[in-house]
Enzyme design. Structure first.
Site, PDB file in Angstrom:
ATOM      1  N   ASN A   1     -46.098 -67.496  12.872  1.00 49.43           N
ATOM      2  CA  ASN A   1     -44.785 -67.985  12.444  1.00 49.43           C
ATOM      3  C   ASN A   1     -43.918 -68.325  13.657  1.00 49.43           C
ATOM      4  OD1 ASN A   1     -42.429 -68.189  10.470  1.00 49.43           O
ATOM      5  ND2 ASN A   1     -41.655 -66.650  11.902  1.00 49.43           N
ATOM      6  N   GLU A   2     -43.353 -69.501  13.661  1.00 51.60           N
ATOM      7  CA  GLU A   2     -42.385 -69.927  14.693  1.00 51.60           C
ATOM      8  C   GLU A   2     -42.768 -69.443  16.089  1.00 51.60           C
ATOM      9  OE1 GLU A   2     -38.354 -68.978  13.407  1.00 51.60           O
ATOM     10  OE2 GLU A   2     -38.431 -70.539  11.895  1.00 51.60           O
TER      11      GLU A   2
ATOM     12  N   GLU B   1     -40.053 -73.487   5.561  1.00 54.30           N
ATOM     13  CA  GLU B   1     -38.755 -72.798   5.547  1.00 54.30           C
ATOM     14  C   GLU B   1     -37.672 -73.859   5.553  1.00 54.30           C
ATOM     15  OE1 GLU B   1     -37.872 -69.504   8.185  1.00 54.30           O
ATOM     16  OE2 GLU B   1     -39.989 -68.937   8.246  1.00 54.30           O
TER      17      GLU B   1
ATOM     18  N   GLN C   1     -34.966 -68.109   1.254  1.00 51.32           N
ATOM     19  CA  GLN C   1     -36.091 -67.402   0.667  1.00 51.32           C
ATOM     20  C   GLN C   1     -35.862 -67.311  -0.836  1.00 51.32           C
ATOM     21  OE1 GLN C   1     -37.118 -63.881   2.980  1.00 51.32           O
ATOM     22  NE2 GLN C   1     -37.001 -64.984   4.900  1.00 51.32           N
TER      23      GLN C   1
HETATM   24  O1  AHR Z   1     -36.064 -67.006   6.877  1.00 49.95           O
HETATM   25  C1  AHR Z   1     -35.442 -66.231   7.858  1.00 49.95           C
HETATM   26  C2  AHR Z   1     -36.083 -66.384   9.237  1.00 49.95           C
HETATM   27  O2  AHR Z   1     -35.838 -67.666   9.705  1.00 49.95           O
HETATM   28  C3  AHR Z   1     -37.587 -66.255   9.277  1.00 49.95           C
HETATM   29  O3  AHR Z   1     -38.001 -64.946   9.416  1.00 49.95           O
HETATM   30  C4  AHR Z   1     -37.945 -67.038  10.504  1.00 49.95           C
HETATM   31  O4  AHR Z   1     -39.228 -67.587  10.415  1.00 49.95           O
HETATM   32  C5  AHR Z   1     -36.838 -68.062  10.628  1.00 49.95           C
HETATM   33  O5  AHR Z   1     -36.320 -68.111  11.891  1.00 49.95           O
END
Ligand code: AHR
Length: 503
Positions: free
Chosen positions: A171-172, A291, A351
């Site tokens: 992730n990221e 996201e 989310q």
């Molecule tokens: O969705 C909140 C955060 O935003 C996630 O954990 C991350 O992947 C992003 O920076």
């Protein structure tokens, strides 16, 4: 003001992949604990899942859910969340400075996802961990039986393999805040080798490789180019992330921000196609916008929580309370995804519950729908089928950061099975009604099945457990003459369903 929406049955963008209406649950704040899982709540089922939350998630009709993070995944040990609950360890969650007690883990999430009819998009930790641990969780989840890990799954109550198909490789990883942050070369190599090893276990998998955390990252473009250069053969999707804000409190500029999303997706497509051309490949890289949302309301509160009460369990982090203007932008962001549905095959509203989420809960209290719930719900339930190229002729305006912003934003979908045209539209003007003519080339419009509009609220109006009246209502329409004639009220999110025959 007057505007025209024009489509033609033969001018197709793509069949919409329903996973474009996906979402995301991270072990963060009260998304899991106090959100989807709260054994003390009056609606909790035998697993401790809040049934009132399940009902709302079912209304959203979410086809795929990304789990367990997010930043959280980059220092997560998935094994902590399996086996008898009393034996599960408490750990520091380094991403959000909280305590993770692991009373909710892999089996609980798989069980919960069945209750909301969602496929799981599982992320593996490529921050503090690597190939072996990714292979381990895959073997545990997808291998039938006869090995230590697959038999352990059975022993822990899941006789059948979970059969998880889509996996996020980290992730990221471009973000310096990420635990185990990497350069594009380091990440590309690790992602490729992890994918190769995982495919040896289960050849039917699909992989999402990390793109940039947002388009303002200094490494945006070179990151995508190098990661794809290394992983092109193994990857199925390249990820995009972006959150939008109205920190300037400038409504006309804020509502134009979906144009940023259009541009971001267009740029990532260009980079992916550059790598495709460079490699003389016949494979087209698809995108996973895994996201996206509005995120800014809670930021100062979050800093305070982190400073004053670090290492607490499930603090109220990222609890944005969404306004009516946020719902309008979310409507336009969904249309941006639909406009790119030939390349964006997965997208996750980030989310789902409590944490920057359409659904909000109170402990010992109600669960309710935030303003942004409604465009998401209407699009997910009705925006399925074929995305049609939608030509919008509309008066335009200039804002602080954007020029030539059409007052009317619209996307049209054709659902062949239901013989239905669905028109989504946002009127960005805060003063003018838009008189719109909808020309349906190749179709004969029979009747309007539904014209729903969300309008007339104060731009800062929010929903709460006591009052959730910021929602769409049925609207009257003008009629069908040669074309469909409608009025879009100032500042409105609209959905029109028209029953049609082919001409
Ligand atoms: O969705 C909140 C955060 O935003 C996630 O954990 C991350 O992947 C992003 O920076």
């Amino acid at each position: 003001m007057e505007a025209k929406i024009k489509i033609d049955r033969d001018f197709i963008i793509s069949e919409i992949d329903k996973r474009i209406y996906g979402s995301f649950i991270e072990h963060l704040g009260r998304a899991v604990y106090g959100g989807i899982y709260d054994p003390t709540h009056s609606t909790a089922d035998e697993n401790g899942f809040r049934k009132d939350v399940i009902d709302l998630v079912n209304q959203l009709n979410v086809p795929i859910i990304r789990y367990p993070g997010g930043n959280f995944v980059s220092s997560y040990k998935w094994e902590d969340g399996i086996g008898p609950k009393e034996k599960r360890p408490k750990r520091l969650d380094l991403a959000w400075k909280t305590i993770e007690d692991n009373s909710f883990g892999l089996h609980e999430f798989m069980e919960w996802s069945k209750k909301v009819n969602a496929e799981v998009n599982m992320a593996v930790n490529l921050g503090t961990r690597g190939i072996q641990e990714a292979c381990d969780i895959l073997e545990y989840c997808n291998h039938k039986e006869g090995t230590y890990l697959s038999d352990l799954r059975k022993q822990n109550g899941a006789k059948d393999p979970f059969g998880i198909k889509t996996w996020c490789l980290g992730n990221e990883m471009d973000g310096p805040w990420q635990i185990g942050h990497k350069t594009s070369y380091e990440y590309g190599r690790l992602a490729r080798e992890t994918a190769r090893a995982m495919k040896a276990i289960d050849p039917n998998l699909e992989f999402v490789v990390c793109g940039s955390s947002n388009s303002s990252m200094p490494t945006f473009v070179s990151w995508e180019a190098e990661v794809l250069d290394i992983t092109y053969d193994e990857a199925n999707y390249l990820s995009l992330h972006h959150y939008f804000d109205n920190l300037d409190n400038d409504l006309s500029d804020y509502l134009a921000k979906s144009i940023m999303m259009d541009k971001f997706i267009d740029s990532v497509i260009s980079i992916a196609d550059y790598v495709k051309a460079k490699k003389r490949s016949s494979k087209t890289m698809m995108l996973s916008f895994d996201e996206w949302n509005v995120w800014f309301h809670s930021k100062s509160q979050d800093n305070e929580i982190n400073e004053k009460t670090p290492w607490s369990k499930a603090p109220r982090l990222l609890e944005d309370i969404y306004t009516f203007e946020d719902a309008l932008l979310v409507g336009s962001l969904i249309m941006s995804l639909l406009r790119h549905s030939d390349r964006v095959k997965i997208a996750c509203l980030a989310q789902l519950v409590n944490v920057i989420a359409p659904i909000f809960t109170e402990p010992n209290g109600k669960a309710w729908a935030q303003t942004i719930f409604y465009p998401s719900m209407q699009a997910s339930n009705n925006g399925r089928g074929i995305a049609l190229r939608t030509e919008v002729k509309s008066p335009k305006y200039d804002s602080k950061n954007f020029n030539d912003v059409p007052y009317l934003d619209s996307m049209v979908i054709y659902n062949e099975e239901k013989k239905e045209i669905v028109v989504f539209a946002v009127n960005r003007s805060d003063t003018e009604v838009i008189d719109a003519e909808i020309e349906l080339g190749g179709f004969k419009a029979n009747k309007i099945i539904e014209f729903s509009t969300m309008t007339g609220f104060d731009i800062k109006a929010v929903n709460s457990s006591e009052d959730d009246s910021v929602k769409p209502c049925e609207c009257t329409y003008i009629g069908i003459y040669e074309n469909v004639l409608v009025k879009f009220p100032p500042l409105s999110w609209n959905m029109i369903r028209i029953s049609v025959d082919k001409n």
